[in-house]
Design a protein around this motif. Structure first.
Motif, short mmCIF file in Angstrom:
data_model
loop_
_atom_site.label_atom_id
_atom_site.label_comp_id
_atom_site.label_asym_id
_atom_site.label_seq_id
_atom_site.Cartn_x
_atom_site.Cartn_y
_atom_site.Cartn_z
N MET A 1 0.84 -1.18 0.00
CA MET A 1 0.00 0.00 0.00
C MET A 1 0.89 1.24 0.00
O MET A 1 1.83 1.35 0.78
N LYS A 2 0.59 2.17 -0.89
CA LYS A 2 1.32 3.43 -0.92
C LYS A 2 0.33 4.58 -1.11
O LYS A 2 -0.77 4.38 -1.61
N TYR A 3 0.75 5.77 -0.71
CA TYR A 3 -0.16 6.90 -0.81
C TYR A 3 0.60 8.19 -1.08
O TYR A 3 1.81 8.29 -0.84
N HIS A 4 -0.12 9.17 -1.58
CA HIS A 4 0.43 10.49 -1.86
C HIS A 4 -0.54 11.53 -1.31
O HIS A 4 -1.74 11.44 -1.57
N VAL A 5 -0.04 12.49 -0.55
CA VAL A 5 -0.88 13.54 0.04
C VAL A 5 -0.46 14.89 -0.54
O VAL A 5 0.73 15.20 -0.63
N ARG A 6 -1.47 15.68 -0.92
CA ARG A 6 -1.15 17.03 -1.38
C ARG A 6 -2.27 18.00 -0.98
O ARG A 6 -3.45 17.64 -1.02
N SER A 7 -1.88 19.20 -0.62
CA SER A 7 -2.84 20.24 -0.27
C SER A 7 -2.40 21.55 -0.91
O SER A 7 -1.23 21.92 -0.85
N VAL A 8 -3.36 22.25 -1.54
CA VAL A 8 -3.08 23.51 -2.23
C VAL A 8 -4.03 24.57 -1.68
O VAL A 8 -5.26 24.36 -1.66
N ALA A 9 -3.50 25.69 -1.23
CA ALA A 9 -4.32 26.76 -0.67
C ALA A 9 -5.08 27.49 -1.77
O ALA A 9 -4.54 27.75 -2.85
N GLY A 10 -6.34 27.82 -1.48
CA GLY A 10 -7.15 28.60 -2.41
C GLY A 10 -7.06 30.08 -2.11
O GLY A 10 -6.36 30.51 -1.19
N ARG A 11 -7.80 30.87 -2.88
CA ARG A 11 -7.76 32.31 -2.72
C ARG A 11 -8.68 32.82 -1.59
O ARG A 11 -8.54 33.95 -1.14
N ALA A 12 -9.63 31.99 -1.17
CA ALA A 12 -10.70 32.47 -0.29
C ALA A 12 -10.20 32.85 1.10
O ALA A 12 -10.78 33.72 1.75
N ARG A 13 -9.14 32.19 1.60
CA ARG A 13 -8.66 32.45 2.95
C ARG A 13 -7.18 32.78 2.94
O ARG A 13 -6.46 32.42 2.01
#
Length: 223
Positions: A1-13
């Motif tokens: 089992m392998k995984y990839h995590v990503r988070s990108v900030a939006g303009r709203a906050r």
């Protein structure tokens, strides 16, 4: 089992209110994704929720995860959420949507409140969502994610983790198959992005993201 995590900030906050994390131990894994609301303190609450759940599950992995039935995993998750709730709100304010997924012994157990979602990625790169968002636009619980994405009422969540109410998640159970691929995502991912953009990011997880209003966060899990 392998995984990839990503988070990108939006303009709203000014700050990203999405958080995600995962732990894997051989063929077993636990995956957590949160989306803090616009209420004051929600970003910190969302972050602490992820850390709190993973800290507890790490102890299960340390002692060997022997839970084999989804109903037993459900009871463990309910206990974790009930114990975590007063701890979180002793030092945090705000509210957050969440989904927690436990993959163990060929079975997936999902607990969620709000509009964070989990889906199965098809060989063609499309996503078949298996959770139904808690929002005003989906009060009958009969609308697809693509339909909800077009309805402004989806922004009004009808269930989330907050101080005034004990955790009350819905549960979904799913039988896993060999080489199955899962995606856990906030509504920024499934509603702000087109299906083509979703497929692109699953194929190229470090690729460029389109400038969007909402924060975008996902966990791509490959068994």
């Amino acid at each position: 089992m392998k995984y990839h995590v990503r988070s990108v900030a939006g303009r709203a906050r000014r700050t990203n209110h999405d958080f995600a994390g995962a732990l894997c131990d051989g063929e077993n894994g636990v995956f957590v994704i949160t989306d803090g609301t616009s209420r004051v303190g929600s970003g910190q609450l969302a972050e602490s929720f992820v850390k709190g759940v993973l800290d507890v599950w790490s102890k299960h992995f340390d002692h060997g995860l022997h839970i084999t039935e989804c109903e037993a995993v459900e009871q463990v998750l309910l206990s974790i959420l009930a114990d975590l709730h007063p701890v979180l709100f002793a030092s945090h304010t705000g509210a957050t949507c969440y989904v927690v997924g436990v993959a163990a012994h060929g079975k997936l157990t999902l607990a969620y409140e709000g509009d964070c979602s989990c889906g199965v990625v098809t060989p063609a790169g499309a996503i078949e969502w298996i959770t139904s968002p808690h929002c005003k636009a989906n009060w009958r619980r009969d609308r697809s994610h693509s339909e909800l994405a077009q309805d402004p009422a989806r922004h009004r969540v009808t269930r989330c983790l907050k101080a005034s109410r004990a955790p009350n998640p819905d549960f979904v159970f799913h039988s896993l198959t060999l080489r199955e691929r899962l995606v856990f995502a906030t509504d920024g991912f499934w509603a702000e992005l087109t299906e083509l953009q979703q497929s692109y990011l699953l194929a190229a997880p470090d690729g460029s993201c389109i400038d969007v209003e909402d924060d975008i966060t996902w966990i791509d899990v490959q068994l």
